[in-house]
Design a protein around this motif. Structure first.
Motif, mmCIF file in Angstrom:
data_model
loop_
_atom_site.group_PDB
_atom_site.id
_atom_site.type_symbol
_atom_site.label_atom_id
_atom_site.label_comp_id
_atom_site.label_asym_id
_atom_site.label_seq_id
_atom_site.Cartn_x
_atom_site.Cartn_y
_atom_site.Cartn_z
ATOM 1 N N ARG A 283 1.701 -4.784 3.843
ATOM 2 C CA ARG A 283 0.527 -3.892 3.891
ATOM 3 C C ARG A 283 0.793 -2.584 3.142
ATOM 4 N N SER A 284 2.039 -2.127 3.167
ATOM 5 C CA SER A 284 2.449 -0.940 2.398
ATOM 6 C C SER A 284 1.570 0.272 2.687
ATOM 7 N N ALA A 285 1.256 0.472 3.970
ATOM 8 C CA ALA A 285 0.485 1.649 4.423
ATOM 9 C C ALA A 285 -0.924 1.702 3.843
ATOM 10 N N ARG A 286 -1.440 0.583 3.333
ATOM 11 C CA ARG A 286 -2.802 0.588 2.802
ATOM 12 C C ARG A 286 -3.821 0.721 3.929
ATOM 13 N N SER A 287 -4.967 1.318 3.628
ATOM 14 C CA SER A 287 -6.061 1.399 4.593
ATOM 15 C C SER A 287 -6.624 0.005 4.833
ATOM 16 N N HIS A 288 -7.450 -0.119 5.876
ATOM 17 C CA HIS A 288 -8.045 -1.430 6.181
ATOM 18 C C HIS A 288 -8.796 -1.988 4.971
ATOM 19 N N LEU A 289 -9.578 -1.136 4.331
ATOM 20 C CA LEU A 289 -10.424 -1.632 3.239
ATOM 21 C C LEU A 289 -9.607 -2.020 2.008
ATOM 22 N N ASP A 290 -8.449 -1.401 1.824
ATOM 23 C CA ASP A 290 -7.585 -1.777 0.704
ATOM 24 C C ASP A 290 -6.713 -2.982 1.032
ATOM 25 N N PHE A 291 -6.620 -3.295 2.326
ATOM 26 C CA PHE A 291 -5.715 -4.339 2.803
ATOM 27 C C PHE A 291 -6.383 -5.706 2.912
ATOM 28 N N ILE A 292 -7.694 -5.739 3.188
ATOM 29 C CA ILE A 292 -8.384 -6.999 3.457
ATOM 30 C C ILE A 292 -9.320 -7.373 2.306
ATOM 31 N N CYS A 293 -9.748 -8.623 2.314
ATOM 32 C CA CYS A 293 -10.722 -9.085 1.322
ATOM 33 C C CYS A 293 -11.694 -10.051 1.983
ATOM 34 N N ARG A 294 -12.765 -10.370 1.268
ATOM 35 C CA ARG A 294 -13.808 -11.245 1.786
ATOM 36 C C ARG A 294 -13.636 -12.662 1.244
#
Length: 260
Positions: free
Chosen positions: A188-199
């Motif tokens: 995850r490398s400290a990414r925010s939720h929106l930068d971490f997930i995809c659709r």
């Protein structure tokens, strides 16, 4: 009684229940009942749940995982489920797939978390073959380094459950109810939720995912469709589910404790 197809003769039997929009708490109650009171193998597919709901693992701590004030202000329901794993917010854009199996159902599979996770990953590799860069990273299903599937498990003496919530789509606003967890996967490398997930919808049609998941499951099991009414043989006195809604009082107490 359904006759298994010729190609499935010799494979272990797995009962299949399919739902659309089943409330997630009801789904969790069904799953726990089947894990603890049935001796058969089960697959449950639930195409979305109607109301946005936060679902935490059995040991999840609201103060560490949730923006409690926003959750309370917006009256977002919070469930503590009976399995481990992380915290998710689910709604009509989430697709749920669950496997509940006897320990001997999958040949040579050791009934421990990592082997079960690897088995599920190999099954979904068939589903996503040639689509995106699918693989298992730690406990998540990802395309590249973006998560689209979260997994949780519970293992008993003779049986196990592995269930997955797939992010077909998500509401950006809903992600704001979740804190960045203290224990996060390294990738995850400290990414925010929106930068971490995809659709998932950016990679595959919803109906295609459903069909391919059934096809992949049928390479290992003979599927038999079952209606919900067929499993309602246990009384509430014989089975008491542990997944439940957290009360506002519990959430408020967690928020107060965090401020101390």
């Amino acid at each position: 009684m359904l006759i298994p197809q010729t190609k499935n003769i010799g494979l272990p039997l797995m009962n299949l229940m399919r739902f659309k929009g089943l409330p997630i708490l009801q789904q969790l109650h069904i799953e726990e009942q089947l894990l603890r009171t049935s001796s058969e193998n089960w697959c449950i597919v639930n195409d979305g749940t109607n109301d946005p709901t936060i679902v935490m693992g059995v040991s999840g701590k609201p103060a560490e995982l949730l923006e409690i004030e926003s959750v309370l202000d917006d009256q977002v329901p919070v469930i503590r489920r009976f399995t481990g794993g992380g915290t998710v917010i689910v709604d009509h854009g989430t697709v749920f797939v669950t496997f509940i199996c006897n320990k001997e159902a999958v040949p040579n599979l050791q009934p421990y978390p990592r082997p079960i996770m690897s088995w599920s990953s190999s099954l979904y590799s068939k589903v996503f073959q040639g689509i995106g860069d699918f693989h298992l990273r730690e406990n998540d299903y990802v395309f590249g380094n973006h998560k689209f599937g979260g997994n949780a498990q519970s293992i008993t003496k003779n049986r196990w459950i592995h269930h997955t919530s797939f992010l077909w789509d998500f509401n950006v606003q809903n992600m704001s109810y979740l804190k960045h967890p203290k224990r996060a996967p390294a990738y995850r490398s400290a990414r925010s939720h929106l930068d971490f997930i995809c659709r998932m919808k950016d990679y595959m049609p919803r109906s295609t995912f459903m069909d391919k998941t059934m096809d992949a499951t049928e390479t290992q099991f003979s599927l038999r469709p079952i209606q919900l009414e067929a499993i309602r043989t246990c009384t509430e006195a014989e089975f008491c589910p542990s997944s439940r809604f957290l009360t506002n009082e519990e959430l408020e107490a967690a928020a107060v404790a965090l401020q101390k």
